[in-house]
Design an enzyme around this catalytic site. Structure first.
Site, PDB file in Angstrom:
ATOM      1  N   HIS A  11      23.875  24.436  14.208  1.00 41.09           N
ATOM      2  CA  HIS A  11      25.169  24.971  14.655  1.00 41.09           C
ATOM      3  C   HIS A  11      25.101  26.062  15.743  1.00 41.09           C
ATOM      4  O   HIS A  11      25.645  25.915  16.833  1.00 41.09           O
ATOM      5  CB  HIS A  11      25.896  25.610  13.472  1.00 41.09           C
ATOM      6  N   ASP A  12      24.495  27.198  15.373  1.00 38.48           N
ATOM      7  CA  ASP A  12      24.677  28.407  16.191  1.00 38.48           C
ATOM      8  C   ASP A  12      24.066  28.299  17.585  1.00 38.48           C
ATOM      9  O   ASP A  12      24.591  28.878  18.542  1.00 38.48           O
ATOM     10  CB  ASP A  12      24.090  29.618  15.450  1.00 38.48           C
ATOM     11  N   ASP A  54      24.401  36.415  11.823  1.00 44.88           N
ATOM     12  CA  ASP A  54      24.068  36.658  10.413  1.00 44.88           C
ATOM     13  C   ASP A  54      22.843  35.827  10.026  1.00 44.88           C
ATOM     14  O   ASP A  54      22.925  34.961   9.163  1.00 44.88           O
ATOM     15  CB  ASP A  54      25.280  36.333   9.512  1.00 44.88           C
ATOM     16  N   ASP A  71      21.016  30.706  13.221  1.00 42.87           N
ATOM     17  CA  ASP A  71      21.148  31.940  14.015  1.00 42.87           C
ATOM     18  C   ASP A  71      19.782  32.306  14.609  1.00 42.87           C
ATOM     19  O   ASP A  71      19.691  32.753  15.759  1.00 42.87           O
ATOM     20  CB  ASP A  71      21.584  33.115  13.146  1.00 42.87           C
ATOM     21  N   THR A  87      28.030  34.218  15.999  1.00 47.78           N
ATOM     22  CA  THR A  87      27.587  33.035  15.247  1.00 47.78           C
ATOM     23  C   THR A  87      27.602  33.313  13.744  1.00 47.78           C
ATOM     24  O   THR A  87      26.893  32.667  12.976  1.00 47.78           O
ATOM     25  CB  THR A  87      26.179  32.577  15.704  1.00 47.78           C
ATOM     26  N   ASN A 109      25.743  34.902   5.971  1.00 48.47           N
ATOM     27  CA  ASN A 109      24.792  34.032   5.271  1.00 48.47           C
ATOM     28  C   ASN A 109      24.095  34.780   4.134  1.00 48.47           C
ATOM     29  O   ASN A 109      23.747  34.184   3.118  1.00 48.47           O
ATOM     30  CB  ASN A 109      23.739  33.502   6.248  1.00 48.47           C
ATOM     31  N   PHE A 126      32.297  27.798   7.132  1.00 49.11           N
ATOM     32  CA  PHE A 126      31.780  29.019   6.483  1.00 49.11           C
ATOM     33  C   PHE A 126      32.160  30.317   7.220  1.00 49.11           C
ATOM     34  O   PHE A 126      32.673  31.263   6.592  1.00 49.11           O
ATOM     35  CB  PHE A 126      30.253  28.914   6.344  1.00 49.11           C
ATOM     36  N   ASN A 127      31.890  30.414   8.532  1.00 52.49           N
ATOM     37  CA  ASN A 127      32.129  31.684   9.240  1.00 52.49           C
ATOM     38  C   ASN A 127      33.600  32.090   9.191  1.00 52.49           C
ATOM     39  O   ASN A 127      33.921  33.278   9.116  1.00 52.49           O
ATOM     40  CB  ASN A 127      31.662  31.590  10.700  1.00 52.49           C
TER      41      ASN A 127
HETATM   42  C1  BDR Z   1      27.758  28.413  10.080  1.00 48.97           C
HETATM   43  O1  BDR Z   1      27.581  29.000   8.787  1.00 48.97           O
HETATM   44  C2  BDR Z   1      26.252  29.409   8.616  1.00 48.97           C
HETATM   45  O2  BDR Z   1      25.699  28.795   7.491  1.00 48.97           O
HETATM   46  C3  BDR Z   1      25.496  29.016   9.855  1.00 48.97           C
HETATM   47  O3  BDR Z   1      24.606  30.048  10.249  1.00 48.97           O
HETATM   48  C4  BDR Z   1      26.562  28.780  10.893  1.00 48.97           C
HETATM   49  O4  BDR Z   1      26.842  29.940  11.632  1.00 48.97           O
HETATM   50  C5  BDR Z   1      28.000  26.933   9.914  1.00 48.97           C
HETATM   51  O5  BDR Z   1      29.149  26.694   9.176  1.00 48.97           O
HETATM   52 CA    CA Z   2      25.418  31.908  11.526  1.00 50.39          CA
END
Ligand code: BDR
Ligand code: CA
Length: 313
Positions: free
Chosen positions: A242-243, A13, A18, A127, A42, A168-169
């Protein structure tokens, strides 16, 4: 590392992290990026798809199909990450018109076709929210055997980021996450507890800028915007990438130390929906259903990332 590249599909996303994860996956010879599929998270699905096309256009990634997927989570309405990634989902740089097209196939159909066609099992690297992956598992269960493993960015062994307890994801689509973690497939969870070790500290930003390339500068612009979001929202002085850590785990499993554990997704909690309940001490008696990322070799991770960015113009 095996000599043959691991075939992967990135379901994402984009999103700042990402976007850099895509750059890593497309550049590193240890993986073969078969497709990029997008999901709402996102930003809206339309914006995330546009962003995938933007980063691929700028990078010259023209041979990887991009398909858009779910625009809503399985249940409920979409909650976007505009507070982190901005109104476009990829704020910071001035983007031109993308030159790479979007596939006519739905993301889930493209994933299914590639899984069916590929001679070897394919690794899924989600991701973003797990909506597309859950739809794939539910609608095409006969293809489960063609999925080598799922290495996802999401969850946490600790607290959350989107809510006090949910990452978040997972928070965007807890029901989808529940389906994936209960699937019986080989799932590796690369959560906040490990991605927060991948901080784009000033030295990293300097190395990217020091490449003296258009792509190095673009990454600096992306990380500068991301950095401001992280400082404003969570008080981080450097943002976590993160991703890209999930992609790095597939490229070189030794970069992310993992332990097996039972992981359950909270789907009903009034305050905790989307929380990953990681039973690190096996208190529940539930069987292990995931490998859980615990420790990142950050210097090696950044070397890998820098090497990838340096391979673009
Ligand atoms: C995740 O949430 C999104 O903001 C980032 O792309 C990542 O995948 C982190 O919590
Ligand atoms: Ca992401």
């Amino acid at each position: 590392m095996s000599a043959r590249p691991t075939p992967i599909i990135m379901d994402c996303d984009p999103g700042h992290d990402d976007a850099l994860a895509i750059l890593l996956a497309a550049a590193n010879p240890a993986v073969e990026l078969l497709a990029i599929t997008t999901v709402a998270g996102n930003q809206t699905m339309e914006k995330c798809t546009l962003n995938a096309r933007r980063i691929c256009s700028v990078a010259g990634i023209t041979d990887v199909p991009i398909a858009s997927g779910a625009s809503e989570p399985l249940l409920g309405s979409l909650h976007i990450g505009e507070y982190v990634h901005g109104a476009s989902g990829l704020d910071g740089p001035a983007w031109g018109e993308p030159t790479v097209p979007v596939s006519a196939e739905h993301a889930v159909d493209l994933m299914a076709r590639l899984l069916a066609e590929h001679p070897e099992p394919v690794t899924l690297v989600p991701t973003g929210p797990l909506t597309n992956v859950a739809l794939l598992l539910k609608t095409r269960p006969e293809l489960m055997g063609k999925i080598g493993e799922i290495v996802l960015m999401g969850g946490s062994t600790e607290r959350g980021n989107d809510t006090p307890y949910a990452e978040f994801n997972m928070k965007v689509d807890p029901e989808a996450a529940d389906i994936v973690f209960r699937s019986g497939l080989h799932v590796t969870m690369v959560g906040l507890n490990v991605t927060h070790q991948a901080l784009a500290v000033p030295e990293v930003i300097e190395r990217l800028g020091g490449l003296g390339t258009r792509m190095g500068d673009l990454c600096v612009e992306l990380l500068t915007f991301f950095s401001a979001s992280y400082l404003r929202t969570w008080g981080f002085t450097s943002p976590p990438l993160h991703d890209a850590v999930a992609v790095a785990r597939v490229i070189d499993p030794t970069l992310v130390e993992c332990i097996p554990a039972p992981v359950a997704i909270e789907t009903m909690g009034r305050y905790t929906s989307g929380a990953t309940c990681v039973d690190l001490h096996h208190l529940t008696g539930e069987p292990d259903n995931a490998l859980v990322g615990m420790k990142l070799d950050a210097p090696k991770f950044w070397d890998l990332m820098l090497e990838a960015v340096a391979s673009y113009e």
